[in-house]
Structure formats: structure tokens, C-alpha cells
Scaffold this motif. Structure first.
Motif, PDB file in Angstrom:
ATOM      1  N   VAL A 178       0.874  -1.179   0.000  1.00  0.00           N
ATOM      2  CA  VAL A 178       0.000   0.000   0.000  1.00  0.00           C
ATOM      3  C   VAL A 178       0.906   1.223   0.000  1.00  0.00           C
ATOM      4  N   ASP A 179       0.579   2.227  -0.806  1.00  0.00           N
ATOM      5  CA  ASP A 179       1.351   3.472  -0.792  1.00  0.00           C
ATOM      6  C   ASP A 179       0.432   4.648  -1.128  1.00  0.00           C
ATOM      7  N   LEU A 180       0.829   5.788  -0.559  1.00  0.00           N
ATOM      8  CA  LEU A 180       0.108   7.043  -0.755  1.00  0.00           C
ATOM      9  C   LEU A 180       0.209   7.539  -2.195  1.00  0.00           C
ATOM     10  N   SER A 181       1.328   7.246  -2.841  1.00  0.00           N
ATOM     11  CA  SER A 181       1.640   7.852  -4.135  1.00  0.00           C
ATOM     12  C   SER A 181       1.183   6.950  -5.287  1.00  0.00           C
ATOM     13  N   PRO A 182       0.218   7.397  -6.093  1.00  0.00           N
ATOM     14  CA  PRO A 182      -0.204   6.594  -7.239  1.00  0.00           C
ATOM     15  C   PRO A 182       0.944   6.273  -8.193  1.00  0.00           C
ATOM     16  N   LYS A 183       1.902   7.205  -8.307  1.00  0.00           N
ATOM     17  CA  LYS A 183       3.026   6.952  -9.227  1.00  0.00           C
ATOM     18  C   LYS A 183       3.936   5.846  -8.670  1.00  0.00           C
ATOM     19  N   MET A 184       4.113   5.822  -7.346  1.00  0.00           N
ATOM     20  CA  MET A 184       4.886   4.731  -6.740  1.00  0.00           C
ATOM     21  C   MET A 184       4.168   3.406  -6.940  1.00  0.00           C
ATOM     22  N   ILE A 185       2.857   3.420  -6.779  1.00  0.00           N
ATOM     23  CA  ILE A 185       2.085   2.191  -6.979  1.00  0.00           C
ATOM     24  C   ILE A 185       2.251   1.711  -8.433  1.00  0.00           C
ATOM     25  N   ALA A 186       2.263   2.647  -9.374  1.00  0.00           N
ATOM     26  CA  ALA A 186       2.458   2.265 -10.777  1.00  0.00           C
ATOM     27  C   ALA A 186       3.840   1.630 -10.974  1.00  0.00           C
ATOM     28  N   GLU A 187       4.880   2.204 -10.315  1.00  0.00           N
ATOM     29  CA  GLU A 187       6.237   1.627 -10.412  1.00  0.00           C
ATOM     30  C   GLU A 187       6.248   0.208  -9.840  1.00  0.00           C
ATOM     31  N   ALA A 188       5.594   0.038  -8.678  1.00  0.00           N
ATOM     32  CA  ALA A 188       5.586  -1.281  -8.020  1.00  0.00           C
ATOM     33  C   ALA A 188       4.869  -2.313  -8.893  1.00  0.00           C
ATOM     34  N   ARG A 189       3.740  -1.901  -9.476  1.00  0.00           N
ATOM     35  CA  ARG A 189       2.994  -2.842 -10.332  1.00  0.00           C
ATOM     36  C   ARG A 189       3.806  -3.215 -11.569  1.00  0.00           C
ATOM     37  N   ARG A 190       4.549  -2.227 -12.091  1.00  0.00           N
ATOM     38  CA  ARG A 190       5.364  -2.495 -13.281  1.00  0.00           C
ATOM     39  C   ARG A 190       6.492  -3.489 -12.938  1.00  0.00           C
ATOM     40  N   ALA A 191       7.120  -3.289 -11.762  1.00  0.00           N
ATOM     41  CA  ALA A 191       8.265  -4.138 -11.393  1.00  0.00           C
ATOM     42  C   ALA A 191       7.824  -5.539 -10.956  1.00  0.00           C
ATOM     43  N   TYR A 192       6.660  -5.606 -10.311  1.00  0.00           N
ATOM     44  CA  TYR A 192       6.215  -6.890  -9.749  1.00  0.00           C
ATOM     45  C   TYR A 192       4.754  -7.129 -10.126  1.00  0.00           C
ATOM     46  N   PRO A 193       4.495  -7.441 -11.418  1.00  0.00           N
ATOM     47  CA  PRO A 193       3.111  -7.545 -11.886  1.00  0.00           C
ATOM     48  C   PRO A 193       2.320  -8.682 -11.238  1.00  0.00           C
ATOM     49  N   ASP A 194       3.028  -9.621 -10.608  1.00  0.00           N
ATOM     50  CA  ASP A 194       2.328 -10.740  -9.968  1.00  0.00           C
ATOM     51  C   ASP A 194       1.855 -10.397  -8.555  1.00  0.00           C
ATOM     52  N   LEU A 195       2.235  -9.229  -8.033  1.00  0.00           N
ATOM     53  CA  LEU A 195       1.862  -8.869  -6.661  1.00  0.00           C
ATOM     54  C   LEU A 195       0.762  -7.804  -6.653  1.00  0.00           C
TER      55      LEU A 195
END
Ligand SMILES: C[S@@+](CC[C@H](N)C(=O)[O-])C[C@H]1O[C@@H](n2cnc3c(N)ncnc32)[C@H](O)[C@@H]1O
Length: 225
Positions: free
Chosen positions: A81-98
């Protein structure tokens, strides 16, 4: 929500939305170079597996998701969970299975007692002291009795204001705290501190950082209360 909370949330979200791409590139996964952090994550994972019950583990303030992925690699069911939508986008890009969700630690979209573990890895370093009780109370609410909490933080006694970081102009306060201050807040929220680690800055950190702290705490259950 108080003015303090609103201002902190707004400035932190804006800063990480601005710097998310650069942060994800510049900050290496901690687990490549910090054996002490790896050891504390290992102890946390063992405790969650043996004591935590059936719930998942949340990486709160997950940033680019490296710790979430490390928790998964340790055999835990983890999401971020993160406050920043852009960070969430980075996380989803790096770890699409999570699974990664936008949200704030000041008011989590989770039921009471839902989690078997929480990691807050340097995610309270921008939180003003008057907002810390709200966040730790929220951690206590969503953690199941007997569940464990792992907190990484910067040790010291100063507030550093950043106008520029990760190659971007932004506005961000960084709080360096004593282990005693963090422990006092955790205990006031109802946690029992079980282990504390203080380590010296490594080569990568030495020029700009001081000691680094990790605390492992438990929400008491009937057996431990
Ligand atoms: C220093 S970064 C750490 C990121 C990640 N845990 C890591 O170790 O790379 C701080 C992160 O906490 C997030 N954060 C700060 N306050 C937050 C809040 N109230 N709720 C959710 N995330 C928050 C920021 O958006 C940022 O991604």
C-alpha cells in the motif's frame, strides 16, 4: 483529519509522485546490500509464519515494492500500500504478480485484525511526530492479536527539509528519531517491542546518513498479554 495530517499527506504524495521513477531507479533494493535488514526480515517472516495466523502481510508505504517482493520470496502472502499513485504504478510495473493498492497509513481500508504482519520500511520517515500516534494506532487496529510489526527508520535527532531529491525539485521533510522515541510511540499504541537493531551507515549511506534502526514489535494476544 487534522491540518497537520492533510499537509503532510499532500506534500509527501506530491514529492513521491514527482520522484517515483527516479527513486525506483536510484534506490537499490535494500536486500542487495544490507545483511542486517535481511536478518530482521528473516526473523519477522519466521514469527509471522509460526505465530501470525492466516492473514496476509502488508508492506505499508511500499514505494517501488522491493520489500513486498522480498516478503513474497520469504514465503509470505504479501501486498503493498502506498500514498503515491506513481509509486504504486512503479511497483505494479516491477512486480506484476503482486497486489499493490493506493492508500494511507493514517486510515487504512482494511478491517480490524485483518493482517498477520505489517512492514513499515522507512515509510514513517516523513511523518510529523504529532501524526505518528494515528499511524501506529491504525497499525494496531488492522493487525491480528499475536501479529508482528517491523519498522525501519533513520536514527538521529533532526528534521531535514529537502527541496531537491532524486534529481527533482520537491518539498519533503525527513525526520530522524531516537530508538526511544519510536519505541515510546509503539508502546503507547499497544505494541510490545521484542527486538531492536541499530547499525552504522554503510558505504552507500555514509556521506548523507547516520545510524539506521529496525524495531520488531508484537500486538499482544491472550498468550502474551
Ligand atoms: C522513503 S520511501 C520508502 C519506500 C519503501 N518502503 C522502500 O523501502 O523503498 C517512503 C514511502 O512511504 C510512502 N508514504 C509516506 N507516508 C505515507 C502514508 N501516510 N501512507 C502510505 N504511504 C506513505 C511514500 O509515498 C513513499 O513511497
Amino acid at each position: 483529519m487534522t491540518t497537520d495530517q492533510t499537509a503532510y499527506l499532500r506534500s509527501t504524495q506530491l514529492a513521491y509522485d514527482t520522484a517515483a521513477g527516479a527513486y525506483a531507479e536510484i534506490i537499490p533494493p535494500l536486500f542487495d546490500r544490507d545483511p542486517y535488514g535481511v536478518a530482521m526480515f528473516g526473523a519477522f517472516a519466521d514469527l509471522v509464519r509460526t505465530r501470525g495466523g492466516a492473514g496476509p502481510v502488508a508492506d505499508l508505504g511500499c514505494g517501488p515494492g522491493h520489500a513486498t517482493a522480498h516478503l513474497r520470496d520469504l514465503g509470505l502472502t504479501a501486498f503493498g500500500v502506498d500514498l503515491s499513485p506513481k509509486m504504486i504504478a512503479e511497483a505494479r510495473r516491477a512486480y506484476p504478480d503482486l497486489r499493490f493498492e493506493e492508500g494511507s497509513m493514517t486510515g487504512l481500508d482494511l478491517p480490524d485484525d485483518a493482517l498477520s504482519g505489517i512492514v513499515s520500511w522507512y515509510s514513517t520517515v516523513h511523518t510529523p511526530p504529532e501524526v505518528l500516534p494515528t499511524i501506529f494506532a491504525e497499525f494496531h487496529r488492522v493487525l491480528a492479536p499475536g501479529g508482528h510489526l517491523l519498522v525501519g527508520y533513520k536514527i538521529g535527532d533532526l528534521i531535514r527539509h529537502l527541496d531537491h531529491a532524486y534529481g527533482h525539485d520537491l518539498s519533503l521533510d525527513v525526520y530522524w528519531r531516537s530508538p526511544e522515541e519510536v519505541e515510546r510511540h509503539l508502546e503507547a499504541a499497544g505494541f510490545v517491542v521484542q527486538a531492536r537493531l541499530v547499525r552504522e551507515p554503510d558505504d552507500f549511506e555514509r556521506a548523507t546518513q547516520g545510524r539506521q534502526g529496525t524495531l520488531l514489535a508484537q500486538k499482544p494476544d491472550a498468550a502474551t498479554a
